[in-house]
Write a protein that holds these residues in place. Sequence first.
Motif, PDB file in Angstrom:
ATOM      1  N   MET A   1       0.835  -1.178   0.000  1.00  0.00           N
ATOM      2  CA  MET A   1       0.000   0.000   0.000  1.00  0.00           C
ATOM      3  C   MET A   1       0.880   1.241   0.000  1.00  0.00           C
ATOM      4  SD  MET A   1      -3.037  -0.734   2.639  1.00  0.00           S
ATOM      5  CE  MET A   1      -3.987  -2.197   2.520  1.00  0.00           C
ATOM      6  N   THR A   2       0.396   2.269  -0.680  1.00  0.00           N
ATOM      7  CA  THR A   2       1.120   3.531  -0.722  1.00  0.00           C
ATOM      8  C   THR A   2       0.197   4.669  -0.296  1.00  0.00           C
ATOM      9  OG1 THR A   2       0.532   3.879  -3.036  1.00  0.00           O
ATOM     10  CG2 THR A   2       2.605   2.742  -2.626  1.00  0.00           C
ATOM     11  N   VAL A   3       0.803   5.770   0.066  1.00  0.00           N
ATOM     12  CA  VAL A   3       0.050   6.966   0.425  1.00  0.00           C
ATOM     13  C   VAL A   3      -0.585   7.538  -0.844  1.00  0.00           C
ATOM     14  CG1 VAL A   3       0.286   9.352   1.241  1.00  0.00           C
ATOM     15  CG2 VAL A   3       1.497   7.498   2.413  1.00  0.00           C
ATOM     16  N   ILE A   4      -1.825   7.921  -0.764  1.00  0.00           N
ATOM     17  CA  ILE A   4      -2.505   8.526  -1.908  1.00  0.00           C
ATOM     18  C   ILE A   4      -1.876   9.893  -2.130  1.00  0.00           C
ATOM     19  CG2 ILE A   4      -4.702   9.385  -2.803  1.00  0.00           C
ATOM     20  CD1 ILE A   4      -6.039   7.290  -0.889  1.00  0.00           C
ATOM     21  N   SER A   5      -1.368  10.097  -3.358  1.00  0.00           N
ATOM     22  CA  SER A   5      -0.698  11.358  -3.664  1.00  0.00           C
ATOM     23  C   SER A   5      -1.023  11.794  -5.084  1.00  0.00           C
ATOM     24  CB  SER A   5       0.820  11.213  -3.490  1.00  0.00           C
ATOM     25  OG  SER A   5       1.344  10.351  -4.478  1.00  0.00           O
ATOM     26  N   VAL A   6      -0.764  13.074  -5.350  1.00  0.00           N
ATOM     27  CA  VAL A   6      -0.988  13.645  -6.679  1.00  0.00           C
ATOM     28  C   VAL A   6       0.203  14.520  -7.048  1.00  0.00           C
ATOM     29  CG1 VAL A   6      -3.510  13.596  -6.484  1.00  0.00           C
ATOM     30  CG2 VAL A   6      -2.259  15.637  -5.775  1.00  0.00           C
ATOM     31  N   ASP A   7       0.329  14.785  -8.336  1.00  0.00           N
ATOM     32  CA  ASP A   7       1.376  15.666  -8.825  1.00  0.00           C
ATOM     33  C   ASP A   7       1.143  17.083  -8.305  1.00  0.00           C
ATOM     34  OD1 ASP A   7       3.591  16.283 -10.866  1.00  0.00           O
ATOM     35  OD2 ASP A   7       1.970  17.662 -11.441  1.00  0.00           O
ATOM     36  N   SER A   8       2.170  17.701  -7.739  1.00  0.00           N
ATOM     37  CA  SER A   8       2.011  19.015  -7.116  1.00  0.00           C
ATOM     38  C   SER A   8       1.628  20.091  -8.122  1.00  0.00           C
ATOM     39  CB  SER A   8       3.286  19.417  -6.363  1.00  0.00           C
ATOM     40  OG  SER A   8       4.383  19.473  -7.245  1.00  0.00           O
ATOM     41  N   LYS A   9       2.175  20.039  -9.324  1.00  0.00           N
ATOM     42  CA  LYS A   9       1.835  21.049 -10.335  1.00  0.00           C
ATOM     43  C   LYS A   9       0.370  20.927 -10.751  1.00  0.00           C
ATOM     44  CE  LYS A   9       3.267  22.957 -14.746  1.00  0.00           C
ATOM     45  NZ  LYS A   9       4.171  22.869 -15.882  1.00  0.00           N
ATOM     46  N   ALA A  10      -0.079  19.695 -10.979  1.00  0.00           N
ATOM     47  CA  ALA A  10      -1.478  19.474 -11.350  1.00  0.00           C
ATOM     48  C   ALA A  10      -2.407  19.920 -10.221  1.00  0.00           C
ATOM     49  CB  ALA A  10      -1.710  18.002 -11.685  1.00  0.00           C
ATOM     50  N   LEU A  11      -2.029  19.606  -8.979  1.00  0.00           N
ATOM     51  CA  LEU A  11      -2.858  20.038  -7.851  1.00  0.00           C
ATOM     52  C   LEU A  11      -2.903  21.554  -7.776  1.00  0.00           C
ATOM     53  CD1 LEU A  11      -4.618  19.418  -5.416  1.00  0.00           C
ATOM     54  CD2 LEU A  11      -2.518  19.269  -4.039  1.00  0.00           C
ATOM     55  N   GLY A  12      -1.770  22.204  -7.986  1.00  0.00           N
ATOM     56  CA  GLY A  12      -1.756  23.674  -7.979  1.00  0.00           C
ATOM     57  C   GLY A  12      -2.720  24.257  -8.995  1.00  0.00           C
ATOM     58  N   GLN A  13      -2.752  23.676 -10.186  1.00  0.00           N
ATOM     59  CA  GLN A  13      -3.673  24.139 -11.225  1.00  0.00           C
ATOM     60  C   GLN A  13      -5.123  23.898 -10.822  1.00  0.00           C
ATOM     61  OE1 GLN A  13      -2.079  21.869 -14.501  1.00  0.00           O
ATOM     62  NE2 GLN A  13      -0.593  23.464 -15.040  1.00  0.00           N
ATOM     63  N   GLU A  14      -5.385  22.743 -10.223  1.00  0.00           N
ATOM     64  CA  GLU A  14      -6.747  22.438  -9.766  1.00  0.00           C
ATOM     65  C   GLU A  14      -7.185  23.402  -8.660  1.00  0.00           C
ATOM     66  OE1 GLU A  14      -9.396  20.300 -10.476  1.00  0.00           O
ATOM     67  OE2 GLU A  14      -8.275  19.894 -12.298  1.00  0.00           O
ATOM     68  N   LEU A  15      -6.281  23.691  -7.743  1.00  0.00           N
ATOM     69  CA  LEU A  15      -6.626  24.591  -6.642  1.00  0.00           C
ATOM     70  C   LEU A  15      -7.000  25.971  -7.173  1.00  0.00           C
ATOM     71  CD1 LEU A  15      -3.879  23.540  -4.073  1.00  0.00           C
ATOM     72  CD2 LEU A  15      -6.334  23.031  -3.952  1.00  0.00           C
ATOM     73  N   VAL A  16      -6.292  26.441  -8.178  1.00  0.00           N
ATOM     74  CA  VAL A  16      -6.638  27.721  -8.810  1.00  0.00           C
ATOM     75  C   VAL A  16      -8.014  27.613  -9.461  1.00  0.00           C
ATOM     76  CG1 VAL A  16      -6.023  29.326 -10.670  1.00  0.00           C
ATOM     77  CG2 VAL A  16      -4.250  28.490  -9.109  1.00  0.00           C
ATOM     78  N   ALA A  17      -8.250  26.534 -10.199  1.00  0.00           N
ATOM     79  CA  ALA A  17      -9.537  26.344 -10.884  1.00  0.00           C
ATOM     80  C   ALA A  17     -10.704  26.287  -9.904  1.00  0.00           C
ATOM     81  CB  ALA A  17      -9.494  25.070 -11.733  1.00  0.00           C
ATOM     82  N   TRP A  18     -10.458  25.743  -8.713  1.00  0.00           N
ATOM     83  CA  TRP A  18     -11.506  25.639  -7.697  1.00  0.00           C
ATOM     84  C   TRP A  18     -11.614  26.903  -6.854  1.00  0.00           C
ATOM     85  CZ3 TRP A  18     -15.100  21.783  -6.742  1.00  0.00           C
ATOM     86  CH2 TRP A  18     -14.998  20.658  -7.557  1.00  0.00           C
ATOM     87  N   GLY A  19     -10.792  27.899  -7.136  1.00  0.00           N
ATOM     88  CA  GLY A  19     -10.877  29.177  -6.430  1.00  0.00           C
ATOM     89  C   GLY A  19     -10.358  29.137  -5.002  1.00  0.00           C
ATOM     90  N   VAL A  20      -9.344  28.320  -4.755  1.00  0.00           N
ATOM     91  CA  VAL A  20      -8.778  28.205  -3.408  1.00  0.00           C
ATOM     92  C   VAL A  20      -7.743  29.312  -3.204  1.00  0.00           C
ATOM     93  CG1 VAL A  20      -7.411  26.750  -1.866  1.00  0.00           C
ATOM     94  CG2 VAL A  20      -9.156  25.718  -3.338  1.00  0.00           C
ATOM     95  N   PRO A  21      -7.891  30.122  -2.167  1.00  0.00           N
ATOM     96  CA  PRO A  21      -6.896  31.160  -1.890  1.00  0.00           C
ATOM     97  C   PRO A  21      -5.522  30.555  -1.585  1.00  0.00           C
ATOM     98  CG  PRO A  21      -8.903  31.552  -0.642  1.00  0.00           C
ATOM     99  CD  PRO A  21      -9.020  30.181  -1.239  1.00  0.00           C
ATOM    100  N   HIS A  22      -4.489  31.288  -1.938  1.00  0.00           N
ATOM    101  CA  HIS A  22      -3.113  30.823  -1.786  1.00  0.00           C
ATOM    102  C   HIS A  22      -2.796  30.400  -0.353  1.00  0.00           C
ATOM    103  CE1 HIS A  22       1.088  30.411  -2.819  1.00  0.00           C
ATOM    104  NE2 HIS A  22       1.402  31.154  -1.773  1.00  0.00           N
TER     105      HIS A  22
END
Length: 133
Positions: free
Chosen positions: A1-22
């Motif tokens: 088993m591994t820790v669920i993780s995502v690419d940091s650059k892709a997550l950064g783009q998603e966070l912007v798209a979802w309107g998450v403040p820095h």
Amino acid sequence: MTVISVDSKALGQELVAWGVPHNYAMAFVAKSIVKGSRIGLHSFFFNDTEHLTNQRHWLAINAAFWCCAYREAESKESQIEAIAGIRAIFYTAGALGAGEIKALIQEWWRHTFELHRIPAPNYTAVTNTAFLH
């Protein structure tokens, strides 16, 4: 088993798209597991801040994370796991009255239907069920 993780650059783009403040995004990353270019969920994530308490932003962060996890899923099991995460955020947002997040997830669901083929969040991704048939 591994820790669920995502690419940091892709997550950064998603966070912007979802309107998450820095500042919320940075708090999430600080409370996560960071290894190389991956951001993973910490086992005991908890928002212990006194100033970052906007429910909308935390729901958006989690929706963005799980949407990234779905996009990066390489197996049917990983896809189902990510869909379950998105579904949980969908119903939590509804229960908390966060209609914007619920609507954004509904829109994501519609746009990705051809990939997951699940008609709505209240339907199971498991194909062998007897419930409601």
